[in-house]
Motif scaffolding. Structure first.
Motif, PDB file in Angstrom:
ATOM      1  N   ALA A 839     -14.316 -16.161   8.018  1.00 38.64           N
ATOM      2  CA  ALA A 839     -14.616 -14.816   8.497  1.00 38.64           C
ATOM      3  C   ALA A 839     -15.815 -14.840   9.439  1.00 38.64           C
ATOM      4  O   ALA A 839     -16.555 -15.838   9.534  1.00 38.64           O
ATOM      5  CB  ALA A 839     -14.877 -13.897   7.310  1.00 38.64           C
ATOM      6  N   ALA A 840     -16.010 -13.712  10.133  1.00 41.11           N
ATOM      7  CA  ALA A 840     -17.072 -13.642  11.142  1.00 41.11           C
ATOM      8  C   ALA A 840     -18.445 -13.855  10.516  1.00 41.11           C
ATOM      9  O   ALA A 840     -19.326 -14.493  11.118  1.00 41.11           O
ATOM     10  CB  ALA A 840     -17.008 -12.295  11.854  1.00 41.11           C
ATOM     11  N   GLU A 841     -18.674 -13.348   9.288  1.00 35.94           N
ATOM     12  CA  GLU A 841     -19.977 -13.519   8.653  1.00 35.94           C
ATOM     13  C   GLU A 841     -20.271 -15.000   8.388  1.00 35.94           C
ATOM     14  O   GLU A 841     -21.384 -15.497   8.645  1.00 35.94           O
ATOM     15  CB  GLU A 841     -20.032 -12.738   7.340  1.00 35.94           C
ATOM     16  N   ALA A 842     -19.242 -15.706   7.879  1.00 34.12           N
ATOM     17  CA  ALA A 842     -19.433 -17.138   7.609  1.00 34.12           C
ATOM     18  C   ALA A 842     -19.626 -17.913   8.898  1.00 34.12           C
ATOM     19  O   ALA A 842     -20.438 -18.854   8.969  1.00 34.12           O
ATOM     20  CB  ALA A 842     -18.232 -17.685   6.823  1.00 34.12           C
ATOM     21  N   MET A 843     -18.882 -17.528   9.949  1.00 34.92           N
ATOM     22  CA  MET A 843     -19.038 -18.206  11.236  1.00 34.92           C
ATOM     23  C   MET A 843     -20.423 -17.948  11.809  1.00 34.92           C
ATOM     24  O   MET A 843     -21.031 -18.826  12.462  1.00 34.92           O
ATOM     25  CB  MET A 843     -17.953 -17.743  12.206  1.00 34.92           C
ATOM     26  N   GLY A 844     -20.981 -16.764  11.547  1.00 31.92           N
ATOM     27  CA  GLY A 844     -22.345 -16.474  12.001  1.00 31.92           C
ATOM     28  C   GLY A 844     -23.351 -17.402  11.353  1.00 31.92           C
ATOM     29  O   GLY A 844     -24.319 -17.849  11.995  1.00 31.92           O
ATOM     30  N   ALA A 845     -23.103 -17.714  10.063  1.00 31.17           N
ATOM     31  CA  ALA A 845     -23.990 -18.658   9.380  1.00 31.17           C
ATOM     32  C   ALA A 845     -23.887 -20.047   9.991  1.00 31.17           C
ATOM     33  O   ALA A 845     -24.892 -20.769  10.122  1.00 31.17           O
ATOM     34  CB  ALA A 845     -23.647 -18.696   7.891  1.00 31.17           C
ATOM     35  N   VAL A 846     -22.679 -20.463  10.393  1.00 29.81           N
ATOM     36  CA  VAL A 846     -22.492 -21.762  11.036  1.00 29.81           C
ATOM     37  C   VAL A 846     -23.256 -21.797  12.357  1.00 29.81           C
ATOM     38  O   VAL A 846     -23.894 -22.796  12.705  1.00 29.81           O
ATOM     39  CB  VAL A 846     -20.999 -22.053  11.231  1.00 29.81           C
ATOM     40  N   LEU A 847     -23.174 -20.680  13.131  1.00 34.82           N
ATOM     41  CA  LEU A 847     -23.895 -20.617  14.401  1.00 34.82           C
ATOM     42  C   LEU A 847     -25.398 -20.705  14.177  1.00 34.82           C
ATOM     43  O   LEU A 847     -26.135 -21.388  14.922  1.00 34.82           O
ATOM     44  CB  LEU A 847     -23.535 -19.319  15.139  1.00 34.82           C
ATOM     45  N   ALA A 848     -25.878 -20.037  13.136  1.00 32.09           N
ATOM     46  CA  ALA A 848     -27.311 -20.079  12.843  1.00 32.09           C
ATOM     47  C   ALA A 848     -27.745 -21.490  12.466  1.00 32.09           C
ATOM     48  O   ALA A 848     -28.818 -21.967  12.873  1.00 32.09           O
ATOM     49  CB  ALA A 848     -27.634 -19.093  11.723  1.00 32.09           C
ATOM     50  N   ALA A 849     -26.887 -22.188  11.701  1.00 30.71           N
ATOM     51  CA  ALA A 849     -27.221 -23.555  11.299  1.00 30.71           C
ATOM     52  C   ALA A 849     -27.197 -24.507  12.476  1.00 30.71           C
ATOM     53  O   ALA A 849     -27.975 -25.472  12.530  1.00 30.71           O
ATOM     54  CB  ALA A 849     -26.246 -24.029  10.211  1.00 30.71           C
ATOM     55  N   SER A 850     -26.345 -24.249  13.466  1.00 30.24           N
ATOM     56  CA  SER A 850     -26.253 -25.143  14.624  1.00 30.24           C
ATOM     57  C   SER A 850     -27.507 -25.076  15.474  1.00 30.24           C
ATOM     58  O   SER A 850     -27.812 -26.000  16.233  1.00 30.24           O
ATOM     59  CB  SER A 850     -25.030 -24.782  15.460  1.00 30.24           C
ATOM     60  N   ARG A 851     -28.276 -23.984  15.362  1.00 28.67           N
ATOM     61  CA  ARG A 851     -29.492 -23.847  16.159  1.00 28.67           C
ATOM     62  C   ARG A 851     -30.556 -24.828  15.668  1.00 28.67           C
ATOM     63  O   ARG A 851     -31.413 -25.252  16.422  1.00 28.67           O
ATOM     64  CB  ARG A 851     -30.001 -22.404  16.043  1.00 28.67           C
ATOM     65  N   GLN A 852     -30.490 -25.243  14.411  1.00 28.53           N
ATOM     66  CA  GLN A 852     -31.498 -26.120  13.851  1.00 28.53           C
ATOM     67  C   GLN A 852     -31.175 -27.593  14.064  1.00 28.53           C
ATOM     68  O   GLN A 852     -31.973 -28.451  13.736  1.00 28.53           O
ATOM     69  CB  GLN A 852     -31.631 -25.841  12.347  1.00 28.53           C
TER      70      GLN A 852
END
Length: 853
Positions: A839-852
């Protein structure tokens, strides 16, 4: 003086005797000629015209009831014919026997009352049928509008009720009426505040639903009462009574004619006596000759009545030897007068009636003095024809029979009209095959035979494949000729006991009663499909049209007509789904699956408005670094009752029902909206790929949709990627090239999806302005241990790089597959090894993790 006085007395007596004989002769002539054939023929024609119009009126009612006729012109015309002829039968001819008039008038009054009642019933039928048609036309549109307005607030019972009424309006099972009425009454009894929350139009929708349910039963009952109206029987009884009265009048007239002959003979004797008495007196001789000529004129007039009648007449002696026949007899039978004189009427015997029929006829004739009925006779040329025959026995002194008089009318035309009307009511007008009414009767007979003989029966539903293309390209006239030839071929391979019927369009149904083995049904069906699948020569074109067939068995699959037809239809659609030009037996899962797909399609129509659809995102990673560089948007449907529905199931439904365009447009807009939400949240977004369906690509302006969505959500074009299948691009390569250049001009990247599963042309592939090529998971799955069976995938990677295309491998689930593809230069990976659709919420978490990282 005495002699002179006596002579005068004798002349006076002679004069008085002659005057008395002449007056008696005149009176007898008048009475003998009262039965005018023209009046009788005119009255009988009026009766027949009313009866024929009544029969055709029944056929017109059946046509309107079966939707074969969409107006009531025929009903109005036949009713007008009956009303115009009715005054002509109200007054019976003056020579009708007085003792027959009470019964005739009573029967005539019964007929008039029955006709008026039937007219009133037909008027009620027209209004009821019009109301029913109006509600059936309005209800689907109103139901669709209501469902669109209701959105997700439609109660489940109301939804089921609307679907049931839609199915009921198309052809209900009569057993479902009670259940529908119960559901309707429960819905109408909902609290007022509950109804107030419903969208506008529900009350009208329920009113029309009640109209469809109640009016359908009412129309069925009206048609039954009209068809079974006693008018036909009353017509026949009135005709029989009138004919009996006419025969009795003829008998009375015959008696007067015999008296007329006797008086004429006495008059001749009187003339001879007068000649003897007056000797050679010229004046007396002139008087005798004048009297004789007058008598002869009277006799000729009487004979003219016999010879000018339009009905055939026969006079026989007591031994049934023919003494005289009129010209109408010769015209009808083809025999000359000299050919029948002295012979018996047995020369006309057709052989259709057995000895018992004639024994009963003679018994009734001798007991009652007359007989009336329908009989089949044979003409001189051998032709057999039906006639209405009236026989009368003439008795001397009320005891012994001296003569028999027969009067008959050829009723061939009437019988032909009745047969034609009966045929039209039960047969297809184009092919002459039984229609649905007769088919249902034949299926019912097959069910009874199956129960009695314990031998199975089969019902085969046959539909011609792609017949619509012939009508659309060559015209309906060519299509009609093809249907006629297909019907003739089907009849040629069936038994005499089998039935081939046409339901309409290109749909045929075969009834196979009393089969020795179940396999015989498939054997006959294959012969039927083979015969229908032979080439047709039509208007200079050689056409080959195949057929698909569904087979249902009785009693194994059903014991009612509607059930067998429904299941045979479902089996036929299964045959079409599995390749066409084949036959399939019915299986229980076929019907349930078809019903499930129908209900699912109906639920899908409001899924978007009810918020049941959502987009999930599967990550794409760089093959060299495993860094997140993109995602693919995948549509998901969470059904409120059935839970998650697979895209492999509801996407094809959306394409077939025409919903895919709206869903595809929403998908593009929702992905752009989500990208904007991630940007506004400060997340490092990556390009997201959206799949474009073939229907959406062909029917919509994709570049315009993309441009509007990007502008609406203030999104850069490099954040959106489109994925198109190679089969989509090859459908209209020229059009595809134009659209892809438009998208490239907008800086939108396009990837070709499911590569290797279609039939691409490499020359066209080189012309398409593509940026990426996506290897189908079927080729990735072939990569086993140590890269076994991965040659196709490696070849595709090499070819794509030669065309300057980036390569994406989907369905990567194992490290072995990853290592093999990475070793052969694959650019991007997508699969469960790197992330599932989320879902979009979980994908948002993946995007946030990719920033690190």
């Amino acid at each position: 003086m005495t002699t002179q006085r006596e002579r005068g007395r004798r002349w006076l007596l002679l004069g008085l005797g002659g005057a008395a004989l002449l007056g008696l002769l005149t009176w007898l002539f008048v009475r003998a000629g009262e039965v005018a054939p023209e009046v009788h023929y005119s009255y009988m024609q009026s009766l027949r015209r009313i009866e024929q119009a009544d029969v055709e009126l029944n056929a017109a009612v059946l046509g309107s009831y079966s939707d074969l006729v969409h107006n009531y012109d025929a009903l109005v015309r036949h009713l007008r014919e009956i009303r115009e002829e009715r005054p002509r039968i109200l007054n019976f001819p003056g020579w009708t026997p007085v003792d027959h008039l009470p019964l005739l008038n009573a029967k005539l009054n019964d007929l008039m009352a029955a006709q008026l009642a039937k007219e009133a019933e037909i008027d009620h039928f027209q209004r009821s049928n019009a109301v029913l048609r109006n509600s059936q036309h309005y209800f689907p549109q109103a139901a669709e509008l209501y469902l669109q307005q209701a959105g997700a607030v439609v109660p489940p019972e109301l939804g089921r009720f609307l679907r049931a009424v839609l199915s009921f309006g198309q052809g209900p099972d009569r057993e479902s009426v009670v259940g529908l009425m119960a559901m309707l009454e429960r819905l109408e009894k909902l609290p007022t505040e509950s109804l107030a929350k419903e969208p506008a139009g529900l009350a009208h929708l329920l009113v029309h639903a009640r109209t469809i349910i109640e009016r359908r039963q009412e129309v069925d009952q009206q048609v039954f009462r009209i068809i079974h109206s006693p008018t036909t029987q009353l017509h026949e009884e009135l005709t029989r009574l009138y004919t009996a009265g006419h025969a009795e009048s003829l008998s009375i007239a015959a008696n007067y004619r015999r008296l007329l002959y006797t008086v004429a003979l006495l008059l001749v004797l009187y003339a001879i006596y007068a000649v003897v008495r007056i000797g050679k007196n010229r004046s007396d001789l002139a008087l005798r000759l004048k009297a004789q000529r007058q008598a002869e004129a009277q006799l000729r007039l009487y004979a003219r009545v016999f010879t000018s009648a339009t009905e055939g007449m026969t006079i026989t002696d007591a031994q049934s030897r023919i003494l005289a026949v009129n010209p109408a007899f010769c015209e009808i039978t083809g025999y000359a007068v000299e050919e029948v004189l002295g012979r018996t009427p047995a020369i006309l015997n057709s052989g259709r009636q057995g000895p018992e029929f004639y024994r009963q006829m003679w018994a009734e004739l001798l007991e009652y003095g007359q007989w009336h009925g329908e009989i089949w006779n044979r003409r001189k040329d051998g032709g057999i024809y039906p006639e209405w025959l009236s026989l009368a026995a003439v008795r001397e002194d009320g005891e012994a029979v001296s003569h028999y008089i027969g009067v008959f009318t050829d009723i061939s035309e009437r019988k032909q009209n009745e047969a034609r009307i009966q045929h039209l009511a039960h047969h297809d007008a184009l092919t002459g095959l039984p229609n649905r009414l007769l088919l249902e009767d034949r299926i019912a007979q097959a069910i009874v035979k199956a129960r009695r003989s314990k031998l199975p029966a089969a019902v085969v539903f046959v539909d011609l494949d792609r017949f619509k293309n012939i009508n659309d390209t060559l015209g309906h006239e060519i299509g009609d000729h093809l249907l006629i030839q297909a019907a003739q071929r089907g009849l040629a391979v069936l038994r005499e006991t089998d039935t081939l019927s046409r339901l309409g369009g290109d749909e045929f149904v075969v009834v196979l009663p009393e089969l020795e083995q179940v396999q015989d049904a498939m054997h006959v069906t294959r012969k039927l499909l083979a015969a229908m699948g032979q080439p047709y020569l039509l208007a200079g074109h050689t056409l080959t049209v195949t057929g698909s067939a569904g087979i249902v068995l009785c009693p194994d699959d059903g014991v009612t007509v509607s059930e067998l037809l429904r299941k045979a239809d479902a089996a036929m659609y299964r045959a079409k789904d599995e390749g066409r030009n084949t036959a399939r037996f019915y299986a229980p899962d076929v019907n349930s699956a078809s019903l499930g797909e129908l209900l699912l399609e109906n639920d899908l129509r409001g899924a978007l408005e009810r918020g049941e659809l959502s987009m999930h995102y599967q990550p794409k990673v760089d093959a060299a670094t495993s860094r997140l560089i993109g995602a693919e948007a995948l549509m998901r449907w969470l059904h409120p009752e059935h839970g998650p529905i697979s895209p492999a199931r509801f996407i094809p439904l959306a394409e077939e029902s025409g919903l895919i365009g709206g869903l595809g447009q929403w998908a593009i807009d929702d992905v752009c909206r989500q990208q904007r939400a991630w940007l506004d949240a400060g997340l490092p977004v990556v390009p997201v790929a959206v799949n474009i369906s073939a229907h959406q690509f062909a029917q919509q302006d994709v570049p315009k949709l993309v441009a509007e969505a990007l502008a609406r959500h203030r999104l850069a074009p490099d954040l959106l990627t489109l994925e198109l299948t190679e089969s989509l691009l090859m459908r209209n390569a020229g059009r595809a090239v134009e659209v892809l250049h438009e998208l490239r001009a907008m800086q939108i990247d396009v990837a070709i999806d499911d590569f290797g599963t279609g039939y691409s042309s490499l020359s066209y592939l080189n012309q398409f302005p593509l940026q990426a090529l996506k290897i189908d998971r079927a080729f990735v799955c072939e990569i086993g241990e140590e890269g076994a069976s991965g040659k196709l995938a490696s070849a595709m990677i090499a070819m794509a790089h030669q065309l300057d295309l980036s390569v994406i491998a989907e369905g990567v689930e194992t490290e072995t597959q990853r290592d093999y593809l990475r070793a052969h230069g694959c650019d991007q990976f997508q699969g469960f090894l790197f992330g599932r659709p989320q879902a979009a919420e979980a994908m948002g978490a993946v995007l946030a993790a990719s920033r690190q990282t």
